[in-house]
Design an enzyme around this catalytic site. Sequence first.
Site: not given
Ligand code: NAP
Length: 279
Positions: A21-22, A68, A72, A108, A136, A226
């Site tokens: 984590s950053l 995180t 969550k 978020d 999420g 993201l």
């Molecule tokens: P998550 O809960 O695992 O959700 C990601 C979703 O994307 C899952 O439902 C996944 O399905 C789906 N997915 C995977 N590959 C796909 C594709 N090719 N096409 C369509 N859908 C696909 O993850 P999250 O917590 O939402 O985080 C998502 C990203 O956002 C991560 O990279 C995270 O680091 C980033 N993030 C950034 C911030 C920020 O402050 N910048 C904050 C939160 C999250 P499956 O589960 O079936 O793989």
Amino acid sequence: MDKNPQAEKIYGVLGYPAKHSLSPLMHNAAFAALKINAEYKIFEKKPEELESFIRSLDKVGISGLNVTVPYKEKVIPFLNKISEEAKIIGAVNTIKVSGDYLEGFNTDAVGFLRHISEDLGFIPQGKTISLIGAGGAAKAISVALAKAGAKIISVCDIDKTKLDTLTASLKERFNKTEVRPACDIAGLNIGEADLLINATPIGMKETDACLVAGDLLHKGLLVYDLIYNPKETRLLRVAKESGCRISNGLGMLLYQGMVSFELWTGVSAPKEAMLKALS
Ligand code: NAP
């Protein structure tokens, strides 16, 4: 090892894993800039340790937490109160500890909204949005966009159950936004969109395929990934070559951290110091 053994207040990020984590960099820079005697640490806890850790926050002197992956949603049953927005999103990423009273928030959503509106000048009211991912982060973002008056939100995800759950919940709560579940990227109708968002982890690895072909992108489209590590994903590279405006997720990380900081301390977060720590 304690970096600041005299710290009066302790904050931190709870996750598993959490060591990459950053947030410690950003929050410790903020405490230093404002001369607040506090320290932000990493709390990597296994699932079986979660309940006892949350129930001991007051006793071990922790004043606030970020939460995180994968906790969550799992922390919610242990909290005394959660904000209206966290309730709608169904996830908490910030806990404020006041004695044995624990209050949960989701920063978020507002973090994303503040970044796109304040820094990128993108106002969601009346806009058409294509969202890849229904996990999420997508939940928080889509609620923020619908609350801000987006006209159309199209969503796709490889997990049909997550897609159906998210789109049904958005439709139920926001009747002024047209919510369109899509089977795949082509079904997102990116050609009509003002904003395309990647809320999947695809792009974190150098070997990951580009989620969207360049010929689906158009000038004037804002492409928001993201992911912030790497700073420029393959999607963002292709989008830039296609003449789109691009942004990675560092600004969202910054603003969600600023809002958490303000909830805990009651003082304005030092944006420049926090951004510098992340850069
Ligand atoms: P998550 O809960 O695992 O959700 C990601 C979703 O994307 C899952 O439902 C996944 O399905 C789906 N997915 C995977 N590959 C796909 C594709 N090719 N096409 C369509 N859908 C696909 O993850 P999250 O917590 O939402 O985080 C998502 C990203 O956002 C991560 O990279 C995270 O680091 C980033 N993030 C950034 C911030 C920020 O402050 N910048 C904050 C939160 C999250 P499956 O589960 O079936 O793989």
